[in-house]
Structures are given as C-alpha cells and as structure tokens.
Write an enzyme that holds these catalytic residues in place. Structure first.
Site, PDB file in Angstrom:
ATOM      1  N   GLU A  18       3.514   5.966  13.617  1.00 48.26           N
ATOM      2  CA  GLU A  18       2.586   5.013  14.232  1.00 48.26           C
ATOM      3  C   GLU A  18       2.032   5.496  15.569  1.00 48.26           C
ATOM      4  OE1 GLU A  18       5.458   4.202  12.854  1.00 48.26           O
ATOM      5  OE2 GLU A  18       5.175   2.531  11.461  1.00 48.26           O
TER       6      GLU A  18
ATOM      7  N   PHE B 261      14.715  -9.320  10.400  1.00 49.40           N
ATOM      8  CA  PHE B 261      14.545  -7.910  10.064  1.00 49.40           C
ATOM      9  C   PHE B 261      13.192  -7.406  10.557  1.00 49.40           C
ATOM     10  CE2 PHE B 261      13.116  -4.599   7.012  1.00 49.40           C
ATOM     11  CZ  PHE B 261      14.005  -3.613   7.418  1.00 49.40           C
ATOM     12  N   GLN B 262      13.208  -6.290  11.239  1.00 54.63           N
ATOM     13  CA  GLN B 262      12.005  -5.680  11.813  1.00 54.63           C
ATOM     14  C   GLN B 262      11.250  -6.622  12.746  1.00 54.63           C
ATOM     15  OE1 GLN B 262       9.748  -3.632   8.660  1.00 54.63           O
ATOM     16  NE2 GLN B 262      10.982  -1.807   9.082  1.00 54.63           N
TER      17      GLN B 262
ATOM     18  N   LYS C 117       3.482 -12.687   9.328  1.00 57.79           N
ATOM     19  CA  LYS C 117       3.208 -12.484   7.909  1.00 57.79           C
ATOM     20  C   LYS C 117       2.710 -13.758   7.225  1.00 57.79           C
ATOM     21  CE  LYS C 117       5.150 -10.052   3.943  1.00 57.79           C
ATOM     22  NZ  LYS C 117       6.353  -9.411   3.378  1.00 57.79           N
TER      23      LYS C 117
ATOM     24  N   MET D 211       4.704  23.695  32.161  1.00 59.58           N
ATOM     25  CA  MET D 211       4.494  22.991  33.426  1.00 59.58           C
ATOM     26  C   MET D 211       5.830  22.616  34.059  1.00 59.58           C
ATOM     27  SD  MET D 211       2.056  22.363  35.417  1.00 59.58           S
ATOM     28  CE  MET D 211       0.396  22.004  34.832  1.00 59.58           C
TER      29      MET D 211
END
Lengths: 171, 586
Positions: free
Chosen positions: B57, B119-120, B169, B484
C-alpha cells in the site's frame, strides 16, 4: 549542550468551528503535534442548529509562535474563524469552579466567611462539608482555591475560561 | 417506515464509484482486502476506472503522488482497513509535506464494530489526522457523494494535499437515494488573487533593487504550468537571477540565463551566496525550509524579504518577512507582471550584481574529481542527462546522495518533470512514483534515479511495472553504502560508519530478470554511454546497476548549523567532527 527556554506570553484564542466528529481532536492534536501549549480549553455548541461550536483556548508562547498557532488553526478545514482576544483589545474572561471543603467548627465558619467575601455560592452542604460555586477570572479562582486549602479543601473542578470582547461588536 | 420507491437507490460502493467518475478519475492505485471488497466489486463492474494493483500500500500512495505530480491531476488511492491504511500512511505524510493532491479511500470495519478491536481495525482517521489536509469517517452512504466532492476540492484547491476518506464496510453495502442534494460546502475558500496594494509594493521593491533574487519553490509547480510561464516572464522583465528549492526545479528552465541552480544544503555556491548577499528577496511558493535557510540567524541578513504563498501558515513560520502576501502564486506573479508593464518599469541596471554572481559561478562548485577507472556518480548523472535531455524525460528519485546529485547534475527545463520526496525524505518513493508517472504519461520516458539502499524499500513494485507493461527505467547509483548516512558519519562522527554499509545486496541484474525486466550492469566509465543507450533502446522496464565510486561525497554542502557563506565545496575542507549544537540540528 542544554535545551534553551524562551520567554512566553499568555493568549486567549476563540475559535468558531464546525460541530462535527473529530474537530476537537484535530485542534487539540495539532497543538500537541506542533509542540504548542494548552493551559485550558473549553468547547460547547453555540448555534441554534447545533452546527457551530465555540472553542476557547488559553495558550502560551513567544509572539511569533502565537502568530503561527493562529495560522495553523485557520488552516484546519472545520475552523471558520480564530480571534486572539488578548491582541484584539478589551475583553472579559470568566471561569467557573466547584470547590468542595470538609471541616467542622471554626474551620467551617471560616470557609463560609471567605466564600461570602469571594461571592461563592453554596450549592451543596452537609454537616461537615460544602460545595461552593464560584465564577470569575482565573486569578480570583486561583486565590479562592488557595484559601480553601487552608480550611479543608477536598477537591476542585474548573471549567477553563470562556471569553468575549467588550462592547457591542462580536469578535 | 415510508419509502419513496420512485427514488433510485444505490449502494455506498456504487455511489462512490459514480462520484469518482463524476470527478474525472480515470486511474486508481490500490490493493484489495476484506474491508473494501464491496468497492472492488463495484469497480469490477465499472470499466471506466483503471485500477493499478500495487504490491504494497505504500507503493499505492507514492504511485498516486507520482501520477499527481506529473499530470497535475489528483491521485487516487484505494486500500483496505487496518494494515492497508497504516501502510499507506507514509505516502500520505509524504504528500502532506510536499503538497501533493491525493484522495485516499480506506476501508474500515462496519460501524457497529468500530472501537471493538475488530479484525483489521485501526483508527485510520486518528492516525492520519495530522498528516493529512483533512479526513473523514463516513457513517451514512447518503453522505458519500458530498464527502467525496468536498474531498476533491480540498485536495486540489489552495495548497494541495492528501485527503483521507475512511468508509466502513456496511456503509459500502447499505443503500441510499442517489438524488440526495447537499449544499456544496462553502467552508473551504483558499486565497486567489493578491491585494493590489501589496503587489504594487512588491513590484516597486523588485524594480528598485540593486541585488534582487527570485527564490522559487514547489508552489509554482502546484499553481500550474501558467505559473511557470509567468515566472519566466517576470524573471525576464526584472532581470533578476532565479534559484529554486528542490521541489521547484523545472519551474524556471535550467537552460535559462538567469538560472543559478538549486539553493540550500546541497545547492550551488552562486545560489547560496546570492541569497546571502541579495538586497531584495522575492520568495515565490517556497517555505524557508531548514534545508534551505541553513543557520536561521545568518540567513540573508540584509535583504528585504517578500513572501508570496497561498498558505498563510507558511509565512513567518521560520523566517520573518517584510512583505507577506497570501495569494495563489501564479495569480500574484501575473499581477506583478501587469503592474510592472502598466507602470512601465524598466529592469534596473544590475550589472554589478551580475558581475558578483559571475564571480561566484567561477568557483565552479559542482566540479568533481574525474576518473577513468571508476564511474563517478556525478558523471553517471551527467551522461544520463546528455542521453535523455531531448526526450523531455520525467525523473523520479529515491532519497539520499543520488537524489542530490540528480538535482545538481540533471537539468530541468519544464515543470512536472521532476518528482522527488522533498519534505518527508522518503526512501522508497522513486519506483512507485515512476510507475504512477508512467500510468499518467504512457508515452513519456520515465526514469527513477535510485540508490542501491533506497530502491530496496519498495522493490516489490517491480512486479507492478511488469504487470502493466510500464517501461520505467531504474537507474541505480550503486556505491554499496547508504551514501548520505555514510557522508554525515564521515563529516560529523569521525568516520564511525555505524550500520551504513549496504551488505548482502541482491544481484540487481538477476533480480531484474526474475521480475521479467531487463537488467544492465556497468562499472566502466568508457562503456557507460553505450550501456545507457542500451537501456533507452529497450522497450520495457530496465534496472540499471551503475557501479559507481564508493566513497564520493555530495558537495557543495552547507553543514548542519552553518550559514550560507560557510559552504564546504570539496572533501579536503571536511574536518570530520562537529560540536553538539550542530549535531542536534537535522
């Protein structure tokens, strides 16, 4: 190396905001994430349709930081208007406190006498306790609470201040 | 309950897709998951929106940034709840820092499960609150269309930025009437034109300056191609030299006479000296970042500073200015041109100023030691530039030495061609950003100039390029160090190279082939041009493992806590240590 401290000023800001979920978290969290101080914060909806809330924030910072705080508040989408009452001129600030004291005999009489002098009202009483309600500027309430410590302070609840500009105009 | 059956109802997911199409969205970068299945089902049935399936993502968010930065249109991201949203957070924070317009759609658990540690479940609105321009949790499908419309307006107008819409949802599944008309929001009204009194004053200051400078930033690119065109005209009229921040490269052409190069920590000597010595500084859509100012109390001590910015909070944030102007920078520049011409100002005689600049240019600060044995990293960028400059390439970068060398040695003549993570400094930005840019510009040559460490941070996106047949080129300056970090350790910590060696590197050529890409390796400066030509000739994605000199440092450099006048030009000026005050500054 040591961390340097800067001189700060106290400012009272009022914000007109959309009364929607998350607005308070957005503003309070912005103060935290950018390292600004909040001395007190009050919020309540103020419009007839409950769509608008007014938030009063007492903050502290060097003048450029106060300026930046205002700009950062204005940048938030639900914030409509920010007024710095401290900059804007004469204004009134009021806070309400509930102060519970416990004691008997002379202590109890003294508490009552002091409450009278400070125009605090008794809103609950038992044979060995009082709850006083007092309104005023933060200094007056600080002093009153300090006095109550001497005569049996149990606990205190304070609202944080609200403020308005003096005179006929809105802020 | 009375229902009006004459009003057609649609599910939240369908309303969402309809509104995205209405907003002109043609591409979405995303990754499916449990909490966005209804939206993915609606997408399946609408072929008007192309969905680009990323492999992580974070890649979706950076790809959307690349798409947005290169096309000028908002980038759209679609990810699931919990880890889908938290993985996207770095890209959201990156877009917030660099003012990139994104609309990020995140799934959320059903409203009745919010707060139960389902969940999630993650508090996406809480997590993104301070790294987005605005965010929403939509609890009713009837609010979806108006929320999405407002989100696009907020993301794209004023100072652009990412807006997150968290959609539970059950809100995706539940239906609502489709003719719900909500009043368009009036609560978001960014600045437009500047006040003419202020513009008059700015023009007067600029016209009477003896040593003016235009200090330009990413705001000009965000304001649109017209703003870049206007900047060129203003530079021409005033005769003033032009420098730019990292984010603003391309707004003024690097081939233009007035160009001083980039300013700041790894900017050119002439740009930083001119900033320090100018008498009037016109800051256009830049924000006096710490990488630009160096030590603040020594920043351009004697100049009158004019700052034009659309975001009031950018003004007087770090540097006090004399004339603040809150306005769209493109509009303000056009107003300045109008006033300049209207009052028939002539460019002041700036011969003395330009003579001094010529002196600074003569220092030739970007020169570097040559080598016939090894490829110098600066040389690699120069050759890449020489081979591609006529193709008007879009360049993305990761973060580190390669990024600064690219900014110094690759030159941009047009806006929207340079995509880099400036504010947040996100390693792993370049490859997904290149994918997004290639999706938005199918015919363009898109090159990610990378380092061997950064590229590994989102290397999984190679598969995305393969899947969509995107011919992106990844040009890795491979010096086997987090360069760097190594450079700072050499300069600041007496060469104690703590954990900065890129050990156990993959074989990038074999890796390329494993993903169906072409892999090229080159370590011989004599063969570099030929290898670059081979990369450009290949019709498909290429990973170029350019083995460069391992311990080159990026100069010039303003060390931490130093003033513009204290630049380090070459490695022999490096002391190898710093006091605590300097170490504490980033």
């Amino acid at each position: 190396m040591h961390i340097k401290q800067e001189l700060t000023e106290r400012h009272v800001l009022t914000l007109t905001v959309d009364n929607e979920a998350g607005t308070l978290a957005r503003i309070a969290g912005m103060f935290t994430s950018r390292g600004y101080n909040i001395d007190s914060l009050t919020v309540a909806d103020i419009s007839e349709d409950h769509a608008i809330s007014r938030i009063t924030i007492v903050t502290r910072g060097p003048p450029p930081v106060i300026d930046q705080i205002i700009a950062q508040c204005e940048r938030l989408i639900p914030v409509h208007k920010v007024t710095d009452l401290t900059e804007a001129g004469p204004h009134v600030e009021r806070e309400l406190a509930l102060v519970k004291v416990r004691g008997t005999g002379d202590q109890r009489v003294e508490a009552m006498r002091l409450a009278d002098i400070y125009r605090a009202r008794v809103i609950d009483a038992t044979v060995n306790s009082f709850i006083f309600e007092i309104t005023g500027g933060p200094d007056k309430i600080d002093t009153f609470v300090a006095l109550m410590r001497e005569v049996g302070l149990v606990e205190v609840g304070r609202t944080g201040i609200v403020g308005l500009m003096r005179g006929a105009e809105g802020s | 309950m009375s229902e009006d059956f004459t009003v057609p109802e649609k599910s939240g997911a369908e309303i969402l897709i309809d509104t995205l199409i209405e907003q002109g969205v043609d591409t979405v970068f995303g990754y499916p998951g449990g909490a966005v299945l209804p939206i993915y089902d609606a997408l399946f049935q609408h072929k008007k929106i192309r969905h680009v399936l990323v492999r992580h993502e974070a890649g979706a968010a950076h790809a959307a940034e690349g798409y947005a930065r290169s096309t000028g249109k908002p980038g759209v991201v679609l990810v699931t709840s919990g880890p889908g949203a938290t993985n996207a957070v770095t890209g959201i924070a990156d877009a917030f820092m660099d003012s990139i317009p994104l609309v990020v759609l995140t799934g959320q658990v059903a409203t009745n499960l919010i707060g139960t540690d389902a969940f999630q479940e993650a508090d996406t609105v809480g997590i993104t609150r301070h790294c987005s321009k605005h965010n929403y949790l939509v609890k009713d499908p009837a609010d979806l269309a108006s929320t999405v419309r407002e989100a696009f307006a907020i993301a794209t107008k004023g100072r652009p930025g990412p807006v997150v819409i968290d959609i539970p949802k059950n809100v995706q599944v539940a239906t609502a009437a489709t003719d719900v008309k909500r009043p368009t929001s009036s609560r978001f009204s960014p600045a437009g034109e500047a006040d003419y009194a202020e513009i008059n004053r700015a023009v007067e200051l600029l016209a009477n300056a003896k040593a003016p400078i235009l200090y330009t930033g990413g705001g000009i690119i965000n304001s649109g191609p017209d703003a870049s065109a206007a900047l060129r005209e203003l530079a021409e009229l005033s005769g003033a030299p032009v420098t730019s921040t990292l984010m603003g490269l391309g707004a003024y052409p690097a081939s233009g006479d007035a160009w001083l190069g980039m300013l700041g920590m790894h900017g050119t000597y002439e740009a930083n000296m001119a900033m320090n010595q100018c008498d009037v500084m016109l800051c256009l859509g830049a924000r006096f970042d710490d990488r630009v100012t160096g030590r603040r109390d020594a920043f351009s001590p004697d100049s009158i500073k004019i700052h034009i910015d659309i975001d009031r909070s950018s003004i007087n944030k770090t540097i006090r200015v004399d004339l603040p102007i809150v306005a769209d920078v493109g509009a303000a520049i056009r107003q300045m041109i109008e006033v300049w011409k209207g009052r028939k100002y002539k460019a002041a005689a700036l011969d003395d100023w330009w003579a001094r600049i010529k002196g600074w240019r003569a220092v030739d600060c970007l020169s570097y030691p040559g080598s016939t044995q090894e490829i110098m990293p600066q040389y690699a960028i120069e050759r890449l530039f020489a081979a591609t400059k006529d193709k008007s390439p879009i360049i993305t970068t990761e973060v580190g030495q390669h990024q600064m060398w690219a900014a110094q040695h690759f030159h941009f003549d047009a806006p929207n061609k340079w995509l880099t993570s400036g504010g947040l400094g996100t390693m792993g930005y370049g490859l997904p950003a290149a994918i997004g840019a290639q999706m938005g510009n199918p015919d363009a040559l898109v090159i990610d100039i990378a380092g061997e460490a950064s590229i590994q941070m989102n290397i999984q996106e190679m598969a995305t390029a393969t899947q969509y047949r995107l011919p992106v080129k990844v040009f890795i300056l491979n010096n086997e160090w987090m360069g760097m970090v190594r450079q700072w350790q050499e300069l600041t910590y007496e060469s104690r190279f703590s954990e900065s060696y890129s050990d156990s590197l993959p074989d990038f050529v074999a890796l390329a082939e494993a993903y169906g890409w072409k892999g090229i390796r080159c370590s011989d400066p004599a063969k570099l041009d030929e290898a670059i030509a081979e990369m450009l000739a290949y019709d498909g994605p290429v990973m170029f493992d350019c083995r460069v000199h391992k311990t080159s440092n990026c100069f010039p450099m303003i060390p931490s806590g130093a003033a513009h006048t204290d630049m380090i030009l070459h490695s022999d000026e490096v002391s190898g240590t710093m006091d605590d005050e300097a170490k504490a500054l980033v």
